[in-house]
Design a protein around this motif. Structure first.
Motif, PDB file in Angstrom:
ATOM      1  N   THR A   1     -40.541 123.703 -28.653  1.00  0.00           N
ATOM      2  CA  THR A   1     -39.200 124.027 -29.242  1.00  0.00           C
ATOM      3  C   THR A   1     -38.503 122.219 -29.179  1.00  0.00           C
ATOM      4  OG1 THR A   1     -38.010 123.341 -27.012  1.00  0.00           O
ATOM      5  CG2 THR A   1     -37.976 125.669 -27.850  1.00  0.00           C
ATOM      6  N   SER A   2     -37.924 122.391 -30.695  1.00  0.00           N
ATOM      7  CA  SER A   2     -37.407 120.798 -30.764  1.00  0.00           C
ATOM      8  C   SER A   2     -36.253 121.076 -31.462  1.00  0.00           C
ATOM      9  CB  SER A   2     -38.925 120.605 -31.877  1.00  0.00           C
ATOM     10  OG  SER A   2     -38.271 121.528 -32.907  1.00  0.00           O
TER      11      SER A   2
ATOM     12  N   VAL B   1     -38.762 117.046 -28.325  1.00  0.00           N
ATOM     13  CA  VAL B   1     -39.949 118.064 -28.516  1.00  0.00           C
ATOM     14  C   VAL B   1     -40.140 118.432 -26.580  1.00  0.00           C
ATOM     15  CG1 VAL B   1     -41.847 118.392 -28.865  1.00  0.00           C
ATOM     16  CG2 VAL B   1     -41.505 116.916 -30.502  1.00  0.00           C
ATOM     17  N   ASP B   2     -39.812 119.462 -26.901  1.00  0.00           N
ATOM     18  CA  ASP B   2     -40.231 120.473 -25.150  1.00  0.00           C
ATOM     19  C   ASP B   2     -41.110 121.161 -25.354  1.00  0.00           C
ATOM     20  OD1 ASP B   2     -37.741 118.742 -23.785  1.00  0.00           O
ATOM     21  OD2 ASP B   2     -36.558 120.532 -25.495  1.00  0.00           O
TER      22      ASP B   2
ATOM     23  N   GLY C   1     -38.866 112.752 -49.012  1.00  0.00           N
ATOM     24  CA  GLY C   1     -40.208 112.288 -48.504  1.00  0.00           C
ATOM     25  C   GLY C   1     -40.470 113.649 -47.191  1.00  0.00           C
ATOM     26  N   GLU C   2     -41.409 113.804 -46.416  1.00  0.00           N
ATOM     27  CA  GLU C   2     -42.398 114.829 -45.448  1.00  0.00           C
ATOM     28  C   GLU C   2     -43.130 114.000 -44.616  1.00  0.00           C
ATOM     29  OE1 GLU C   2     -43.287 119.343 -45.536  1.00  0.00           O
ATOM     30  OE2 GLU C   2     -43.887 118.505 -47.211  1.00  0.00           O
ATOM     31  N   VAL C   3     -43.199 114.526 -43.231  1.00  0.00           N
ATOM     32  CA  VAL C   3     -43.777 113.429 -42.000  1.00  0.00           C
ATOM     33  C   VAL C   3     -44.539 115.078 -41.547  1.00  0.00           C
ATOM     34  CG1 VAL C   3     -42.700 111.861 -41.144  1.00  0.00           C
ATOM     35  CG2 VAL C   3     -44.930 111.431 -41.201  1.00  0.00           C
ATOM     36  N   THR C   4     -45.572 115.032 -40.574  1.00  0.00           N
ATOM     37  CA  THR C   4     -46.181 115.666 -39.678  1.00  0.00           C
ATOM     38  C   THR C   4     -46.371 115.124 -38.747  1.00  0.00           C
ATOM     39  OG1 THR C   4     -46.914 117.882 -41.628  1.00  0.00           O
ATOM     40  CG2 THR C   4     -47.456 117.486 -38.758  1.00  0.00           C
ATOM     41  N   VAL C   5     -45.852 115.541 -37.203  1.00  0.00           N
ATOM     42  CA  VAL C   5     -45.821 114.259 -36.482  1.00  0.00           C
ATOM     43  C   VAL C   5     -46.590 115.227 -35.585  1.00  0.00           C
ATOM     44  CG1 VAL C   5     -45.139 112.823 -34.539  1.00  0.00           C
ATOM     45  CG2 VAL C   5     -43.867 112.769 -36.800  1.00  0.00           C
ATOM     46  N   THR C   6     -47.900 114.922 -35.188  1.00  0.00           N
ATOM     47  CA  THR C   6     -48.829 115.647 -33.824  1.00  0.00           C
ATOM     48  C   THR C   6     -48.322 114.983 -32.322  1.00  0.00           C
ATOM     49  OG1 THR C   6     -50.450 115.419 -35.604  1.00  0.00           O
ATOM     50  CG2 THR C   6     -51.316 115.622 -33.267  1.00  0.00           C
ATOM     51  N   VAL C   7     -47.360 116.280 -31.949  1.00  0.00           N
ATOM     52  CA  VAL C   7     -47.659 115.559 -30.250  1.00  0.00           C
ATOM     53  C   VAL C   7     -49.157 115.721 -29.318  1.00  0.00           C
ATOM     54  CG1 VAL C   7     -46.057 116.249 -27.916  1.00  0.00           C
ATOM     55  CG2 VAL C   7     -44.936 115.969 -30.737  1.00  0.00           C
ATOM     56  N   LYS C   8     -49.025 115.685 -28.820  1.00  0.00           N
ATOM     57  CA  LYS C   8     -50.518 115.288 -27.866  1.00  0.00           C
ATOM     58  C   LYS C   8     -50.966 116.618 -26.773  1.00  0.00           C
ATOM     59  CE  LYS C   8     -53.206 112.723 -30.538  1.00  0.00           C
ATOM     60  NZ  LYS C   8     -54.205 113.386 -31.816  1.00  0.00           N
TER      61      LYS C   8
ATOM     62  N   HIS D   1     -41.828 117.052 -22.255  1.00  0.00           N
ATOM     63  CA  HIS D   1     -39.933 117.089 -22.275  1.00  0.00           C
ATOM     64  C   HIS D   1     -40.233 115.292 -22.646  1.00  0.00           C
ATOM     65  CE1 HIS D   1     -39.214 120.476 -20.601  1.00  0.00           C
ATOM     66  NE2 HIS D   1     -39.709 120.191 -19.862  1.00  0.00           N
ATOM     67  N   GLN D   2     -40.763 114.552 -24.258  1.00  0.00           N
ATOM     68  CA  GLN D   2     -39.921 113.607 -25.051  1.00  0.00           C
ATOM     69  C   GLN D   2     -39.740 113.363 -26.365  1.00  0.00           C
ATOM     70  OE1 GLN D   2     -43.994 112.414 -26.120  1.00  0.00           O
ATOM     71  NE2 GLN D   2     -44.679 114.351 -26.288  1.00  0.00           N
TER      72      GLN D   2
END
Length: 145
Positions: A59-60, A79-80, A102-109, A115-116
Protein backbone atom coordinates in the motif's frame (compact mmCIF):
# COMPACT_ATOMS: atom_id res chain seq x y z
CA UNK A 1 -74.53 -45.81 -33.45
CA UNK A 2 -71.16 -44.67 -32.60
CA UNK A 3 -68.53 -46.90 -31.17
CA UNK A 4 -66.77 -45.91 -28.02
CA UNK A 5 -63.36 -44.60 -28.91
CA UNK A 6 -60.39 -46.56 -27.75
CA UNK A 7 -58.49 -44.84 -25.00
CA UNK A 8 -54.73 -45.05 -24.87
CA UNK A 9 -53.44 -47.75 -22.60
CA UNK A 10 -52.73 -46.42 -19.15
CA UNK A 11 -49.49 -47.41 -17.49
CA UNK A 12 -49.84 -49.37 -14.27
CA UNK A 13 -47.89 -46.75 -12.30
CA UNK A 14 -50.05 -43.83 -13.41
CA UNK A 15 -53.13 -45.97 -12.75
CA UNK A 16 -52.03 -46.58 -9.16
CA UNK A 17 -51.04 -42.94 -8.68
CA UNK A 18 -54.49 -41.87 -9.85
CA UNK A 19 -56.27 -44.47 -7.75
CA UNK A 20 -54.43 -43.76 -4.49
CA UNK A 21 -53.75 -40.04 -4.94
CA UNK A 22 -49.97 -40.23 -5.00
CA UNK A 23 -47.96 -37.78 -7.00
CA UNK A 24 -44.80 -38.44 -8.96
CA UNK A 25 -41.44 -37.77 -7.36
CA UNK A 26 -40.84 -34.09 -6.86
CA UNK A 27 -37.64 -32.46 -8.04
CA UNK A 28 -37.98 -29.76 -5.45
CA UNK A 29 -35.37 -31.16 -3.01
CA UNK A 30 -32.86 -31.52 -5.86
CA UNK A 31 -33.45 -27.95 -7.04
CA UNK A 32 -33.13 -26.60 -3.48
CA UNK A 33 -29.93 -28.61 -2.96
CA UNK A 34 -28.32 -27.37 -6.19
CA UNK A 35 -29.39 -23.80 -5.44
CA UNK A 36 -27.91 -24.09 -1.94
CA UNK A 37 -24.57 -25.31 -3.30
CA UNK A 38 -24.44 -22.46 -5.85
CA UNK A 39 -25.26 -19.84 -3.19
CA UNK A 40 -22.68 -21.30 -0.80
CA UNK A 41 -20.00 -21.27 -3.52
CA UNK A 42 -20.87 -17.64 -4.32
CA UNK A 43 -20.58 -16.60 -0.69
CA UNK A 44 -17.24 -18.39 -0.27
CA UNK A 45 -15.91 -16.60 -3.38
CA UNK A 46 -17.20 -13.24 -2.11
CA UNK A 47 -15.50 -13.66 1.28
CA UNK A 48 -12.26 -14.77 -0.39
CA UNK A 49 -12.29 -11.81 -2.83
CA UNK A 50 -13.00 -9.34 -0.02
CA UNK A 51 -10.15 -10.79 2.07
CA UNK A 52 -7.63 -10.65 -0.79
CA UNK A 53 -8.59 -7.09 -1.76
CA UNK A 54 -8.49 -5.82 1.81
CA UNK A 55 -5.00 -7.23 2.46
CA UNK A 56 -2.83 -6.21 -0.51
CA UNK A 57 0.92 -6.97 -0.41
CA UNK A 58 1.75 -3.26 -0.86
CA UNK A 59 0.00 0.00 0.00
CA UNK A 60 1.15 3.56 -0.53
CA UNK A 61 0.24 7.07 0.54
CA UNK A 62 1.34 10.50 -0.66
CA UNK A 63 2.63 12.42 2.37
CA UNK A 64 3.21 15.71 0.58
CA UNK A 65 4.61 17.51 -2.44
CA UNK A 66 6.31 20.76 -3.37
CA UNK A 67 6.52 22.49 -6.74
CA UNK A 68 10.21 23.44 -6.90
CA UNK A 69 10.32 25.11 -10.33
CA UNK A 70 8.37 25.21 -13.61
CA UNK A 71 10.16 21.99 -14.62
CA UNK A 72 10.47 20.15 -11.31
CA UNK A 73 8.39 18.88 -8.39
CA UNK A 74 9.30 16.94 -5.27
CA UNK A 75 7.07 14.48 -3.45
CA UNK A 76 7.27 12.24 -0.41
CA UNK A 77 5.37 8.97 -0.30
CA UNK A 78 5.04 6.26 2.30
CA UNK A 79 5.26 2.63 1.10
CA UNK A 80 4.12 -0.24 3.33
CA UNK A 81 4.56 -3.88 2.30
CA UNK A 82 3.28 -6.99 4.10
CA UNK A 83 5.90 -9.18 2.38
CA UNK A 84 9.40 -8.53 1.10
CA UNK A 85 8.41 -8.07 -2.55
CA UNK A 86 9.57 -5.58 -5.14
CA UNK A 87 7.04 -2.80 -5.71
CA UNK A 88 6.66 -0.26 -8.52
CA UNK A 89 5.07 3.04 -7.49
CA UNK A 90 3.85 5.60 -10.02
CA UNK A 91 3.47 9.32 -9.42
CA UNK A 92 2.12 11.96 -11.81
CA UNK A 93 2.54 15.72 -11.87
CA UNK A 94 -0.55 17.57 -13.10
CA UNK A 95 -1.03 21.08 -14.45
CA UNK A 96 -3.86 23.49 -13.65
CA UNK A 97 -5.92 22.03 -16.52
CA UNK A 98 -5.50 18.51 -15.02
CA UNK A 99 -3.27 17.33 -17.85
CA UNK A 100 -0.30 15.14 -16.92
CA UNK A 101 2.92 17.15 -17.28
CA UNK A 102 5.29 14.69 -15.64
CA UNK A 103 5.37 11.08 -14.55
CA UNK A 104 7.82 8.80 -12.77
CA UNK A 105 7.82 5.16 -11.66
CA UNK A 106 9.87 4.40 -8.56
CA UNK A 107 11.00 0.85 -7.81
CA UNK A 108 11.12 -0.18 -4.16
CA UNK A 109 13.50 -3.13 -3.86
CA UNK A 110 12.44 -6.33 -2.10
CA UNK A 111 15.37 -6.16 0.33
CA UNK A 112 14.56 -2.60 1.47
CA UNK A 113 12.62 -1.92 4.70
CA UNK A 114 8.95 -2.94 4.60
CA UNK A 115 7.75 0.44 5.93
CA UNK A 116 9.56 3.42 4.51
CA UNK A 117 9.21 7.01 3.38
CA UNK A 118 10.51 7.56 -0.17
CA UNK A 119 11.44 11.01 -1.53
CA UNK A 120 10.80 11.42 -5.28
CA UNK A 121 11.75 14.15 -7.78
CA UNK A 122 9.62 14.56 -10.91
CA UNK A 123 10.73 16.36 -14.04
CA UNK A 124 7.83 18.22 -15.69
CA UNK A 125 7.20 19.54 -19.20
CA UNK A 126 5.65 22.73 -17.86
CA UNK A 127 4.59 24.12 -14.50
CA UNK A 128 2.72 21.62 -12.32
CA UNK A 129 0.15 22.49 -9.68
CA UNK A 130 -0.17 19.08 -8.02
CA UNK A 131 1.47 15.69 -7.64
CA UNK A 132 -0.74 12.62 -7.55
CA UNK A 133 0.20 9.14 -6.37
CA UNK A 134 -1.39 6.64 -8.77
CA UNK A 135 -0.35 3.76 -6.51
CA UNK A 136 2.01 0.83 -6.15
CA UNK A 137 1.89 -2.59 -7.77
CA UNK A 138 3.78 -5.87 -7.40
CA UNK A 139 4.17 -8.90 -9.64
CA UNK A 140 1.09 -10.46 -8.00
CA UNK A 141 -0.92 -7.25 -7.50
CA UNK A 142 -1.68 -5.49 -10.77
CA UNK A 143 -4.14 -2.91 -9.42
CA UNK A 144 -2.39 0.06 -7.77
CA UNK A 145 -2.94 0.56 -4.03
Amino acid sequence: MSEPSASPAATPTSDLNTRYGRRGRSRRPLVIGVLGVVILAGLVWLVWAAWVQSNPPVTSQLNGFEIVSPTSAKATMQVDRTKSVEASCRLQAKAADFSIVGEVTVTVKADSPRHQVVPVTLTTQRSATAVVLVGCTTADQHRPH
